[in-house]
Design a protein around this motif. Structure first.
Motif, mmCIF file in Angstrom:
data_model
loop_
_atom_site.group_PDB
_atom_site.id
_atom_site.type_symbol
_atom_site.label_atom_id
_atom_site.label_comp_id
_atom_site.label_asym_id
_atom_site.label_seq_id
_atom_site.Cartn_x
_atom_site.Cartn_y
_atom_site.Cartn_z
ATOM 1 N N ALA A 1 0.899 -1.192 0.008
ATOM 2 C CA ALA A 1 -0.005 -0.068 -0.031
ATOM 3 C C ALA A 1 0.821 1.295 0.077
ATOM 4 N N PHE A 2 1.838 1.229 0.746
ATOM 5 C CA PHE A 2 2.818 2.361 0.838
ATOM 6 C C PHE A 2 3.510 2.801 -0.513
ATOM 7 N N SER A 3 4.235 1.634 -0.931
ATOM 8 C CA SER A 3 4.543 1.438 -2.307
ATOM 9 C C SER A 3 3.813 2.293 -3.373
ATOM 10 N N VAL A 4 2.340 1.850 -3.371
ATOM 11 C CA VAL A 4 1.561 2.144 -4.494
ATOM 12 C C VAL A 4 1.151 3.620 -4.378
ATOM 13 N N MET A 5 0.763 3.998 -2.804
ATOM 14 C CA MET A 5 0.586 5.490 -2.587
ATOM 15 C C MET A 5 1.651 6.284 -3.071
ATOM 16 N N ARG A 6 2.864 6.105 -2.903
ATOM 17 C CA ARG A 6 3.813 6.891 -3.078
ATOM 18 C C ARG A 6 4.135 7.045 -4.709
ATOM 19 N N GLY A 7 4.012 5.902 -5.367
ATOM 20 C CA GLY A 7 3.978 5.650 -6.809
ATOM 21 C C GLY A 7 2.838 6.453 -7.373
ATOM 22 N N ARG A 8 1.720 6.560 -6.908
ATOM 23 C CA ARG A 8 0.652 7.482 -7.454
ATOM 24 C C ARG A 8 1.005 8.756 -7.268
ATOM 25 N N LYS A 9 1.334 9.000 -6.139
ATOM 26 C CA LYS A 9 1.589 10.487 -5.540
ATOM 27 C C LYS A 9 2.787 11.033 -6.746
ATOM 28 N N VAL A 10 3.806 10.180 -6.977
ATOM 29 C CA VAL A 10 5.193 10.730 -7.757
ATOM 30 C C VAL A 10 4.637 10.802 -9.030
ATOM 31 N N ARG A 11 3.736 9.857 -9.734
ATOM 32 C CA ARG A 11 3.431 9.841 -10.830
ATOM 33 C C ARG A 11 2.487 11.260 -11.344
ATOM 34 N N ALA A 12 1.550 11.348 -10.442
ATOM 35 C CA ALA A 12 0.761 12.870 -10.498
ATOM 36 C C ALA A 12 1.398 13.781 -10.444
ATOM 37 N N LEU B 1 4.809 14.349 -11.428
ATOM 38 C CA LEU B 1 5.389 14.454 -12.563
ATOM 39 C C LEU B 1 4.678 14.798 -13.835
ATOM 40 N N GLU B 2 3.374 14.111 -13.934
ATOM 41 C CA GLU B 2 2.671 14.751 -15.077
ATOM 42 C C GLU B 2 2.161 16.396 -14.821
ATOM 43 N N LYS B 3 2.122 16.728 -13.631
ATOM 44 C CA LYS B 3 1.900 18.153 -13.335
ATOM 45 C C LYS B 3 3.080 19.010 -13.913
ATOM 46 N N VAL B 4 4.242 18.527 -13.371
ATOM 47 C CA VAL B 4 5.407 19.444 -13.646
ATOM 48 C C VAL B 4 5.519 19.293 -15.250
ATOM 49 N N GLU B 5 5.476 18.171 -15.804
ATOM 50 C CA GLU B 5 5.649 18.118 -17.297
ATOM 51 C C GLU B 5 4.579 18.748 -17.868
ATOM 52 N N LEU C 1 12.473 20.365 -11.927
ATOM 53 C CA LEU C 1 12.248 21.395 -11.212
ATOM 54 C C LEU C 1 13.528 22.226 -11.238
ATOM 55 N N ALA C 2 14.625 21.470 -11.127
ATOM 56 C CA ALA C 2 15.946 22.251 -11.185
ATOM 57 C C ALA C 2 16.251 22.858 -12.498
ATOM 58 N N ARG C 3 15.844 22.390 -13.700
ATOM 59 C CA ARG C 3 16.128 23.112 -14.966
ATOM 60 C C ARG C 3 15.394 24.503 -14.963
ATOM 61 N N GLU C 4 13.822 24.210 -14.243
ATOM 62 C CA GLU C 4 12.779 25.439 -14.384
ATOM 63 C C GLU C 4 13.504 26.381 -13.402
ATOM 64 N N ARG C 5 13.951 26.018 -12.413
ATOM 65 C CA ARG C 5 14.520 27.142 -11.549
ATOM 66 C C ARG C 5 15.712 27.900 -12.375
ATOM 67 N N VAL C 6 16.699 27.110 -13.121
ATOM 68 C CA VAL C 6 17.704 27.757 -14.045
ATOM 69 C C VAL C 6 17.228 28.650 -14.926
ATOM 70 N N ASN C 7 16.249 28.342 -15.556
ATOM 71 C CA ASN C 7 15.631 29.053 -16.758
ATOM 72 C C ASN C 7 14.770 30.152 -16.298
#
Lengths: 218, 52, 257
Positions: free
Chosen positions: B28-39, B41-45, C250-256
């Motif tokens: 459960a802990f692995s899946v929870m963290r996995g989901r969070k990180v995936r979401a 990453l999508e937001k940042v990308e 995020l690091a790249r974003e900070r630099v740019n």
């Protein structure tokens, strides 16, 4: 190399705290033990070798975070890394300086603290011998731990967590020598194992410490 | 349904409960963290592509 | 495909994208088969195997205890291998896989210790004995803790990967040393006490004693645990790769900006 050793020794004495602190800690641990387990001298003499070994080990551990941290902060570690002297020798010298300022005093103090814990008479010889052989390994392993955590701001507790499991074989064989010696039994096997571990760590671990230090200095 | 475990029933049941519990917590802990990180990453990308 | 070409193809998984794509494809297989194996093995073992004439129903604990103990050690071996790969070939996936595996190893060690303690209580009359095997696992647990703590403590991911890899190598040597030291130490203390001989019930000695009735469900559970470990490590490595990518973006974003 000798200049570096002398400099380290001089600094250790001048800083004042570093030199005596380990000894004082050793003394306090030994004094506190009878308060916690009771004053029966038969009980104390049974556990004395183990307690003295543990006390020496903890006192050694306590002084590890100062081993490289001061040189790291004032930048002399960077200087040493670019010096013609290979980092492996620097690390070995550091360990030697640590042993001379911490390990050796502990070895010399141990018999006097043994009196407090009612250590059996044949035990004194074996206690000093086992500590004399075991403490260099503790310094070398400790240098590896200090090199691992040198860049961290709060490395002290982590350093203990990393180093203590590595101390297990040394502690087991060292305390075994002291315990068997105190009861007048044959000590040859653990003594040879202890010496073997110390020799192997001194021969091999400085390479790992130097590699780790290089990574941290990158 | 549960077989007769004799006098060691508690022992057996507790080891099963503890082990399976620990495994479930780990997954459960692995899946929870996995989901969070995936979401995340999508937001940042997503933000990166919009801003170029 | 020749062996060399196959070996080369193996290294391609060092590419994070390729790793993610492939692991995503094969992970369902590992999850499903591992859960199936564990469920079938446990149900078989729990409901359909007789009690041992000496240990009664406690023998059923073996289906959890032995696989967990095996995986606790195998996990460290896997971390050792991936650490070496990272140090030699500098593949990021390898270092991240070692990081992803460590908590799984901690849980496996915990399960082995906990089931051992619960099992030991009625069998030896004590939760804990400083038996060599038990003690070694406790020390292994400490090594795992130190390893994870070092990963957590270091900011820069490459430095962290390097330092933890070296710690894993040095730790392995000392773990083996401790194993022998502990063996020696306890023999020195108790010359073959009867409780200590009961310790042979756990671990490898079992396989010789355990008859086929217990062996097949146990084998299923072991396979299930191995597959579960692979699934978990694949999944967690994927998480680590993504977390690493977030950090880089995020690091790249900070630099740019």
């Amino acid at each position: 190399m000798i200049a570096l050793l002398l400099r380290d020794l001089k600094l250790a004495f001048r800083a004042g705290g570093g030199f005596g602190l380990g000894l004082a800690f050793f003394l306090i641990v030994t004094v506190l033990v009878p308060f916690s387990v009771g004053p029966q001298s038969s009980l104390l003499s049974t556990i004395a070798p183990g307690i003295l070994w543990l006390g020496a080990l903890l006192a050694c551990l306590l002084s590890l975070d100062r081993l490289l941290a001061l040189d790291w902060e004032d930048g002399s570690l960077d200087l040493l890394a670019t010096a013609p002297l290979p980092l492996e020798s620097v690390v070995t010298i550091k360990a030697l300086a640590h042993w001379l300022t911490t390990g050796l005093p502990l070895v010399l103090a141990a018999p006097f603290l043994g009196v407090l814990l009612n250590l059996p008479v044949p035990g004194y010889f074996w206690l000093v011998i086992s500590l004399l052989i075991g403490t260099p390994a503790m310094s070398v392993i400790g240098t590896f731990g200090a090199a691992l955590t040198v860049g961290l701001k709060r490395g002290g507790l982590l350093l203990s967590l990393l180093v203590l499991p590595l101390y297990v074989p040394t502690l087991i064989f060292g305390a075994e020598v002291a315990r068997l010696g105190a009861t007048g039994m044959e000590t040859q096997t653990p003594l040879l194992m202890l010496a073997g571990i110390t020799a192997a760590t001194i021969a091999l671990l400085p390479f790992a410490s130097a590699a780790v230090l290089r990574i941290n200095l990158r | 349904m549960i077989p007769d475990l004799g006098k060691y029933a508690d022992t057996v049941m507790w080891s099963y409960i503890v082990s399976i519990g620990l495994l479930v917590v780990l997954v459960a802990f692995s899946v929870m963290r996995g989901r969070k990180v995936r979401a995340e990453l999508e937001k940042v990308e997503d933000r990166m592509t919009r801003h170029g | 495909m020749s062996i060399a070409a196959k070996a080369n193809a193996l290294w391609e998984y060092a590419n994070p994208r390729k790793f993610l794509a492939t692991s995503e494809r094969v992970m369902p297989f590992f999850w499903i088969t591992s859960i199936a194996c564990i469920v079938i093995g446990l149900v078989w073992g729990f409901f359909f195997t007789p009690d041992d004439y000496k240990q009664g129903s406690t023998v059923k604990i073996i289906y959890l205890h032995v696989p967990a103990a095996l995986m606790a050690i195998n996990c460290w071996l896997m971390m050792l291998a991936t650490s070496l790969v990272w140090l030699v070939r500098r593949h990021h996936v390898s270092a991240l896989a070692a990081r992803a595996a460590a908590p799984v190893g901690i849980v496996m060690t915990l399960i082995a210790l906990a089931t051992g303690a619960i099992w030991g209580q009625p069998m030896w009359g004590t939760w804990w004995a400083w038996d060599p095997r038990l003690t070694s696992f406790l020390i292994l647990f400490l090594f795992y803790l130190g390893y994870v703590a070092l990963w957590e403590a270091i900011e820069d991911p490459d430095t962290a990967a390097d330092l933890t890899s070296v710690l894993c190598l040095v730790g392995s040597v000392f773990a083996i040393l401790s194993r022998y030291a502990v063996n020696f130490w306890n023999q020195g203390l108790h010359q073959g006490a009867s409780v200590m001989r009961a310790a042979a019930i756990t671990g490898t000695d079992t396989e010789e004693k355990v008859s086929n009735i217990y062996f097949y469900p146990l084998l299923l559970c072991i396979i299930g645990f191995v597959l579960l470990f692979i699934a978990l490590v694949l999944y967690r490595t994927g998480t680590e790769i993504r977390a690493r990518r977030i950090k880089a973006l995020l690091a790249r974003e900070r630099v740019n900006g």
